[in-house]
Motif scaffolding. Structure first.
Motif, mmCIF file in Angstrom:
data_model
loop_
_atom_site.group_PDB
_atom_site.id
_atom_site.type_symbol
_atom_site.label_atom_id
_atom_site.label_comp_id
_atom_site.label_asym_id
_atom_site.label_seq_id
_atom_site.Cartn_x
_atom_site.Cartn_y
_atom_site.Cartn_z
ATOM 1 N N GLY A 196 0.783 -1.228 0.000
ATOM 2 C CA GLY A 196 0.000 0.000 0.000
ATOM 3 C C GLY A 196 0.809 1.270 0.000
ATOM 4 N N GLN A 197 2.122 1.175 0.128
ATOM 5 C CA GLN A 197 2.955 2.374 0.131
ATOM 6 C C GLN A 197 3.109 2.912 -1.296
ATOM 7 N N PRO A 198 3.027 4.240 -1.480
ATOM 8 C CA PRO A 198 3.269 4.813 -2.814
ATOM 9 C C PRO A 198 4.753 4.674 -3.160
ATOM 10 N N LEU A 199 5.040 4.025 -4.261
ATOM 11 C CA LEU A 199 6.413 3.683 -4.634
ATOM 12 C C LEU A 199 6.872 4.518 -5.813
ATOM 13 N N ILE A 200 8.054 5.137 -5.668
ATOM 14 C CA ILE A 200 8.719 5.720 -6.830
ATOM 15 C C ILE A 200 9.318 4.523 -7.572
ATOM 16 N N SER A 201 8.667 4.125 -8.649
ATOM 17 C CA SER A 201 9.058 2.891 -9.336
ATOM 18 C C SER A 201 10.311 3.152 -10.149
ATOM 19 N N MET A 202 11.393 2.497 -9.763
ATOM 20 C CA MET A 202 12.721 2.777 -10.299
ATOM 21 C C MET A 202 12.959 1.978 -11.575
#
Length: 305
Positions: A196-202
């Motif tokens: 559920g955490q907003p992820l800066i998708s790398m």
């Protein structure tokens, strides 16, 4: 007399904390590395390692031999370096490829040491985002290149006559905005806590990172911002601004230009391996001397992690 290869295995296990991680660093399979360590224990006549559910630790005898092993290996590296100098490195060129993180934080002191030892060798440094450095070495555009791979990931197939030497393995860690609730505490954070955490998708479509991105997706992290190219400085800036959390190499977290919180993850099996690739089918004294300096410099960086 102790075999230097087995001494190097002991050092790698001490630094990595487990036989599995040390085997990846050295390019062995875990059973093969275990055999080397068993032979070293027979040579020493006493147990050197204690295996437990979280990895491996050294016994008192292992710690004693470790200190001596590092001295022996340092002397051998120095001998290789001096022999390379005798090989006539008084001219010519050395073309080095690198990626940004290593180029900024790890390569400069090695280049300085090489220049001091071989001032007449012309140096060229060019940027090659992995895995492009492998192709540059294979095509002869550079003499050697720093590259990286991530775990988990599919193994990279090297072209013929190109060899890779792992020089540094580092964990991937969580970075957050300062004061974020997940940055608190010293214990490792279970990967499931990212659900559920907003992820800066790398770099979600970048082949070296795809295995890591898949692991984060399985943990339930929700992509918030997609960064399609591996720009760590940008990722950390977005995290610092509160747009999400990210999972980046430990070196990146330590050297971030913007303030971030960090947290080790559990399990610690998300990793990046930095390697140097070079051609193995031709004599290259300058490249050999440079690789010897890299091993020493990256080994010290590993000990500081």
């Amino acid at each position: 007399m102790y075999d230097p290869t087995r001494l190097a295995a002991l050092v790698a296990v001490a630094e990595a904390g487990s036989i599995t991680r040390a085997a990846e660093r050295l390019g062995y399979t875990p059973p093969a590395l275990s055999q080397q360590l068993a032979k070293l224990e027979r040579e020493a006549g006493t147990p050197l390692l204690v295996r437990h559910h979280r990895g491996t630790r050294l016994t008192g005898a292992g710690e004693l031999l470790l200190a001596r092993a590092r001295r022996v290996l340092d002397e051998l590296e120095q001998a290789r370096h001096e022999l390379a100098r005798l090989a006539g490195l008084s001219g010519g060129k050395l073309r080095v490829g690198t990626f940004q993180t290593a180029g900024i934080h790890l390569l400069p002191p090695v280049l300085s040491a090489f220049r001091r030892a071989h001032p007449d060798v012309e140096l060229t440094v060019s940027d090659h985002e992995p895995p492009a450095g492998i192709a540059a070495v294979a095509a002869g555009r550079v003499d050697l290149a720093l590259t990286h791979g991530y775990q988990p990931a599919e193994p990279v197939q090297l072209p013929s006559a190109v060899s890779a030497e792992p020089v540094l393995v580092e964990e991937l860690v969580l970075v957050t905005a300062p004061g974020h609730v997940l940055a608190g505490g010293s214990a490792r954070l279970p990967l499931s806590e990212l659900a559920g955490q907003p992820l800066i998708s790398m770099a979600p479509d970048h082949p070296p990172r795809q295995g890591v991105e898949a692991a984060l997706a399985r943990a339930g992290a929700t992509p918030s911002v997609l960064v399609p190219t591996p720009g760590y400085a940008l990722v950390c800036a977005l995290v610092s601004a509160g747009l999400g959390v990210a999972v980046v190499p430990e070196m990146v977290a330590r050297t971030a230009a913007t303030p971030v919180g960090t947290r080790l993850l559990e399990p610690g099996n998300l990793r990046r391996t930095i390697s140097v690739v070079h051609r193995s089918d031709e004599a290259a004294p300058a490249a050999d001397a440079f690789r010897a300096l890299l091993r020493g410099a990256f080994g010290r960086a590993s000990q500081q992690n």
